[in-house]
Write a protein that holds these residues in place. Structure first.
Motif, PDB file in Angstrom:
ATOM      1  N   ASP A 141       0.837  -1.205   0.000  1.00 61.71           N
ATOM      2  CA  ASP A 141       0.000   0.000   0.000  1.00 61.71           C
ATOM      3  C   ASP A 141       0.869   1.252   0.000  1.00 61.71           C
ATOM      4  O   ASP A 141       0.578   2.237  -0.701  1.00 61.71           O
ATOM      5  CB  ASP A 141      -0.905  -0.015   1.236  1.00 61.71           C
ATOM      6  CG  ASP A 141      -1.942   1.095   1.208  1.00 61.71           C
ATOM      7  OD1 ASP A 141      -2.564   1.300   0.146  1.00 61.71           O
ATOM      8  OD2 ASP A 141      -2.132   1.761   2.238  1.00 61.71           O
ATOM      9  N   LEU A 142       1.955   1.218   0.772  1.00 61.65           N
ATOM     10  CA  LEU A 142       2.865   2.367   0.819  1.00 61.65           C
ATOM     11  C   LEU A 142       3.549   2.585  -0.526  1.00 61.65           C
ATOM     12  O   LEU A 142       3.723   3.727  -0.966  1.00 61.65           O
ATOM     13  CB  LEU A 142       3.908   2.164   1.922  1.00 61.65           C
ATOM     14  CG  LEU A 142       3.399   2.240   3.366  1.00 61.65           C
ATOM     15  CD1 LEU A 142       4.519   1.873   4.334  1.00 61.65           C
ATOM     16  CD2 LEU A 142       2.877   3.640   3.679  1.00 61.65           C
ATOM     17  N   VAL A 143       3.938   1.486  -1.180  1.00 63.13           N
ATOM     18  CA  VAL A 143       4.575   1.600  -2.495  1.00 63.13           C
ATOM     19  C   VAL A 143       3.612   2.215  -3.504  1.00 63.13           C
ATOM     20  O   VAL A 143       3.989   3.062  -4.315  1.00 63.13           O
ATOM     21  CB  VAL A 143       5.052   0.209  -2.978  1.00 63.13           C
ATOM     22  CG1 VAL A 143       5.491   0.271  -4.434  1.00 63.13           C
ATOM     23  CG2 VAL A 143       6.195  -0.294  -2.102  1.00 63.13           C
ATOM     24  N   PHE A 148       1.964   7.087  -6.537  1.00 65.31           N
ATOM     25  CA  PHE A 148       0.955   8.114  -6.835  1.00 65.31           C
ATOM     26  C   PHE A 148       1.498   9.508  -6.555  1.00 65.31           C
ATOM     27  O   PHE A 148       1.336  10.437  -7.356  1.00 65.31           O
ATOM     28  CB  PHE A 148      -0.293   7.853  -5.994  1.00 65.31           C
ATOM     29  CG  PHE A 148      -1.365   8.885  -6.159  1.00 65.31           C
ATOM     30  CD1 PHE A 148      -2.122   8.939  -7.319  1.00 65.31           C
ATOM     31  CD2 PHE A 148      -1.607   9.803  -5.152  1.00 65.31           C
ATOM     32  CE1 PHE A 148      -3.109   9.897  -7.481  1.00 65.31           C
ATOM     33  CE2 PHE A 148      -2.592  10.773  -5.304  1.00 65.31           C
ATOM     34  CZ  PHE A 148      -3.354  10.817  -6.467  1.00 65.31           C
ATOM     35  N   LEU A 149       2.172   9.659  -5.400  1.00 68.05           N
ATOM     36  CA  LEU A 149       2.736  10.965  -5.049  1.00 68.05           C
ATOM     37  C   LEU A 149       3.827  11.380  -6.031  1.00 68.05           C
ATOM     38  O   LEU A 149       3.918  12.550  -6.415  1.00 68.05           O
ATOM     39  CB  LEU A 149       3.295  10.923  -3.621  1.00 68.05           C
ATOM     40  CG  LEU A 149       2.260  10.825  -2.500  1.00 68.05           C
ATOM     41  CD1 LEU A 149       2.951  10.658  -1.160  1.00 68.05           C
ATOM     42  CD2 LEU A 149       1.373  12.077  -2.475  1.00 68.05           C
ATOM     43  N   ARG A 150       4.646  10.427  -6.447  1.00 64.65           N
ATOM     44  CA  ARG A 150       5.696  10.738  -7.424  1.00 64.65           C
ATOM     45  C   ARG A 150       5.078  11.196  -8.745  1.00 64.65           C
ATOM     46  O   ARG A 150       5.593  12.099  -9.411  1.00 64.65           O
ATOM     47  CB  ARG A 150       6.582   9.525  -7.651  1.00 64.65           C
ATOM     48  CG  ARG A 150       7.602   9.294  -6.531  1.00 64.65           C
ATOM     49  CD  ARG A 150       8.437   8.065  -6.792  1.00 64.65           C
ATOM     50  NE  ARG A 150       9.517   7.944  -5.828  1.00 64.65           N
ATOM     51  CZ  ARG A 150      10.310   6.885  -5.716  1.00 64.65           C
ATOM     52  NH1 ARG A 150      10.111   5.844  -6.515  1.00 64.65           N
ATOM     53  NH2 ARG A 150      11.274   6.854  -4.814  1.00 64.65           N
ATOM     54  N   GLY A 151       3.956  10.563  -9.108  1.00 59.66           N
ATOM     55  CA  GLY A 151       3.272  10.975 -10.320  1.00 59.66           C
ATOM     56  C   GLY A 151       2.760  12.398 -10.235  1.00 59.66           C
ATOM     57  O   GLY A 151       2.861  13.170 -11.198  1.00 59.66           O
TER      58      GLY A 151
END
Length: 225
Positions: A141-143, A148-151
């Motif tokens: 889930d963290l990955v 998503f945040l990197r995107g």
């Protein structure tokens, strides 16, 4: 001797057709045949609702169907009997929004159904297996969230750099990486941010030091290169 074939199946939701097996005692061809030809007819699986199973409770195969019903099924005649598999037990280890994990162990008819001692032995392993799976699920889930945040960072027109508590660069979005690749204003050396200009480099390191010190009232600041 007692022959066991243990199978751990991971069903990813919301797509039940995405089924993965981790096995011992069965071949890849066995599992391919089971999934494509026999699983839908398996009386141990047919009509069972994963969401209705209670996590951590070990259920014997005889709880799902009688020996007579099992031996009359096409799945038994075509798949289980030729592989000398008759009795077993299953336990739902984990059920989350993303995944359900079931551990099943099977053995020959000659060995008989599992005894209460054997069921208790499996049950004693359940808390440890559940702990491992929860860690695995949370890590996944963290990955996903990190990706998503990197995107989102990469969509920004502003360059973002994330540093750890030692000031080492952890990650950078595409705009910031473009600046670092040019090495005109900023570059990395041994994982640390540096500037080719000596005075700018000193100001940059001081700004980073202040930002990393939570007790420094002057923390933060801006460096213009």
């Amino acid at each position: 001797g007692t022959a066991y074939a243990s199978v751990v199946s991971l069903t990813f939701h919301p797509s039940p057709e995405l089924l993965q097996f981790f096995k011992w005692g069965l071949t890849d061809e066995d599992l391919r045949q089971y999934c494509t030809l026999w699983m839908a007819q398996d009386p141990w699986v047919k009509g069972q609702d994963l969401s209705a199973l209670v996590p951590g409770v070990v259920a014997c195969s005889t709880d799902f169907c009688s020996d007579e019903e099992l031996e009359m099924s096409e799945a038994y005649v075509g798949f289980l009997k030729p592989r000398n598999l008759h009795y077993g037990a299953s336990v739902l280890l984990l059920r989350s929004d993303r995944i359900g994990t079931v551990l099943s162990t099977l053995r020959s008819k000659d060995c008989g159904s599992l005894t209460s001692e054997e069921v208790n032995r499996i049950a004693s392993l359940v808390p440890h297996l559940q702990r491992v799976l929860r860690i695995h699920d949370e890590t996944g889930d963290l990955v996903t969230k990190l990706g998503f945040l990197r995107g989102l960072f990469d969509l920004s027109a502003v360059g973002f750099l994330l540093l750890d508590q030692r000031g080492a660069l952890l990650t950078a979005n595409s705009r910031a990486r473009a600046v670092l690749d040019q090495a005109v204003l900023l570059f990395t050396e041994n994982g640390k941010l540096r500037s080719p200009c000596r005075s700018c480099d000193e100001a940059l390191r001081e700004a980073i030091r202040r930002a990393l010190d939570p007790f420094d009232k002057t923390s933060g600041g801006e460096v213009v290169l």
